[in-house]
Scaffold this motif. Structure first.
Motif, PDB file in Angstrom:
ATOM      1  N   GLY A  22       0.832  -1.200   0.000  1.00 24.95           N
ATOM      2  CA  GLY A  22       0.000   0.000   0.000  1.00 24.95           C
ATOM      3  C   GLY A  22       0.865   1.246   0.000  1.00 24.95           C
ATOM      4  N   PRO A  23       0.235   2.367   0.175  1.00 26.91           N
ATOM      5  CA  PRO A  23       0.989   3.627   0.189  1.00 26.91           C
ATOM      6  C   PRO A  23       1.983   3.661   1.345  1.00 26.91           C
ATOM      7  N   SER A  24       3.067   4.358   1.142  1.00 21.02           N
ATOM      8  CA  SER A  24       4.088   4.480   2.179  1.00 21.02           C
ATOM      9  C   SER A  24       3.540   5.302   3.348  1.00 21.02           C
ATOM     10  N   ALA A  25       4.267   5.263   4.440  1.00 21.19           N
ATOM     11  CA  ALA A  25       3.851   6.017   5.623  1.00 21.19           C
ATOM     12  C   ALA A  25       3.811   7.517   5.323  1.00 21.19           C
ATOM     13  N   GLU A  26       4.760   7.978   4.513  1.00 21.49           N
ATOM     14  CA  GLU A  26       4.777   9.402   4.167  1.00 21.49           C
ATOM     15  C   GLU A  26       3.580   9.777   3.295  1.00 21.49           C
ATOM     16  N   GLU A  27       3.233   8.901   2.345  1.00 24.21           N
ATOM     17  CA  GLU A  27       2.063   9.158   1.502  1.00 24.21           C
ATOM     18  C   GLU A  27       0.787   9.176   2.337  1.00 24.21           C
ATOM     19  N   ARG A  28       0.674   8.231   3.258  1.00 24.87           N
ATOM     20  CA  ARG A  28      -0.515   8.193   4.114  1.00 24.87           C
ATOM     21  C   ARG A  28      -0.607   9.457   4.959  1.00 24.87           C
ATOM     22  N   GLN A  29       0.535   9.926   5.452  1.00 25.71           N
ATOM     23  CA  GLN A  29       0.543  11.129   6.279  1.00 25.71           C
ATOM     24  C   GLN A  29       0.116  12.358   5.476  1.00 25.71           C
ATOM     25  N   TRP A  30       0.636  12.517   4.263  1.00 27.99           N
ATOM     26  CA  TRP A  30       0.265  13.664   3.440  1.00 27.99           C
ATOM     27  C   TRP A  30      -1.192  13.591   3.009  1.00 27.99           C
ATOM     28  N   LYS A 117      -9.383   7.100   7.338  1.00 29.14           N
ATOM     29  CA  LYS A 117      -9.178   6.141   6.244  1.00 29.14           C
ATOM     30  C   LYS A 117      -7.861   6.411   5.515  1.00 29.14           C
ATOM     31  N   ALA A 118      -7.529   7.677   5.283  1.00 30.94           N
ATOM     32  CA  ALA A 118      -6.267   8.007   4.614  1.00 30.94           C
ATOM     33  C   ALA A 118      -5.085   7.578   5.469  1.00 30.94           C
ATOM     34  N   ASN A 119      -5.191   7.743   6.769  1.00 34.65           N
ATOM     35  CA  ASN A 119      -4.118   7.324   7.669  1.00 34.65           C
ATOM     36  C   ASN A 119      -3.947   5.803   7.652  1.00 34.65           C
TER      37      ASN A 119
END
Length: 134
Positions: A22-30, A117-119
């Motif tokens: 899935g998306p990286s931690a940085e992508e999820r944070q942004w 959900k984004a997180n």
């Protein structure tokens, strides 16, 4: 001298391609910030549109998950802005006084759900949203 077929070792199975993570931690944070930035609208006029717009414009080319969620947050907040204008006009016939608080509560709840959900790395789709930015 021939080797019997039972003693031939079969070739190993082909290796499977790596699972797409899935998306990286940085992508999820942004992406989470793209949703949360809508809360700026509580302090600054049109901040609920400006916040997601700025994050989407900055990160859309480098992070696909943020591109998707930034557009989603932006579309939702534009839709809520249009609905707020309609509710304001409906205040002339008094029903707007009932609809506007309901709209604000729904806006707040959906922004919080989108943020969570984004997180988690899940692409969230807001209900009742006009897809104006694609």
């Amino acid at each position: 001298m021939s080797v019997p077929p039972e003693s031939v070792i079969p070739p190993p199975p082909p290796s499977e391609p790596p699972m797409a993570s899935g998306p990286s931690a940085e992508e999820r944070q942004w992406a989470m910030f793209a949703h949360l930035s809508a809360l700026v609208g509580l302090l600054i006029p049109f901040g609920s549109i400006i916040g997601p717009l700025v994050i989407w414009l900055i990160k859309k080319d480098t992070m696909p998950f943020v591109n998707d969620q930034g557009k989603e947050a932006l579309n939702f907040n534009i839709t809520m802005g249009i609905a707020a204008i309609v509710c304001s006009m409906l205040m002339l016939i008094l029903i707007g006084f009932l609809l506007l608080p309901v709209l604000v509560i729904l806006w707040l709840v959906f922004v919080i759900i989108g943020t969570i959900k984004a997180n988690e790395g899940t692409a969230y789709r807001y209900p009742f949203t006009l897809r104006l930015v694609s």
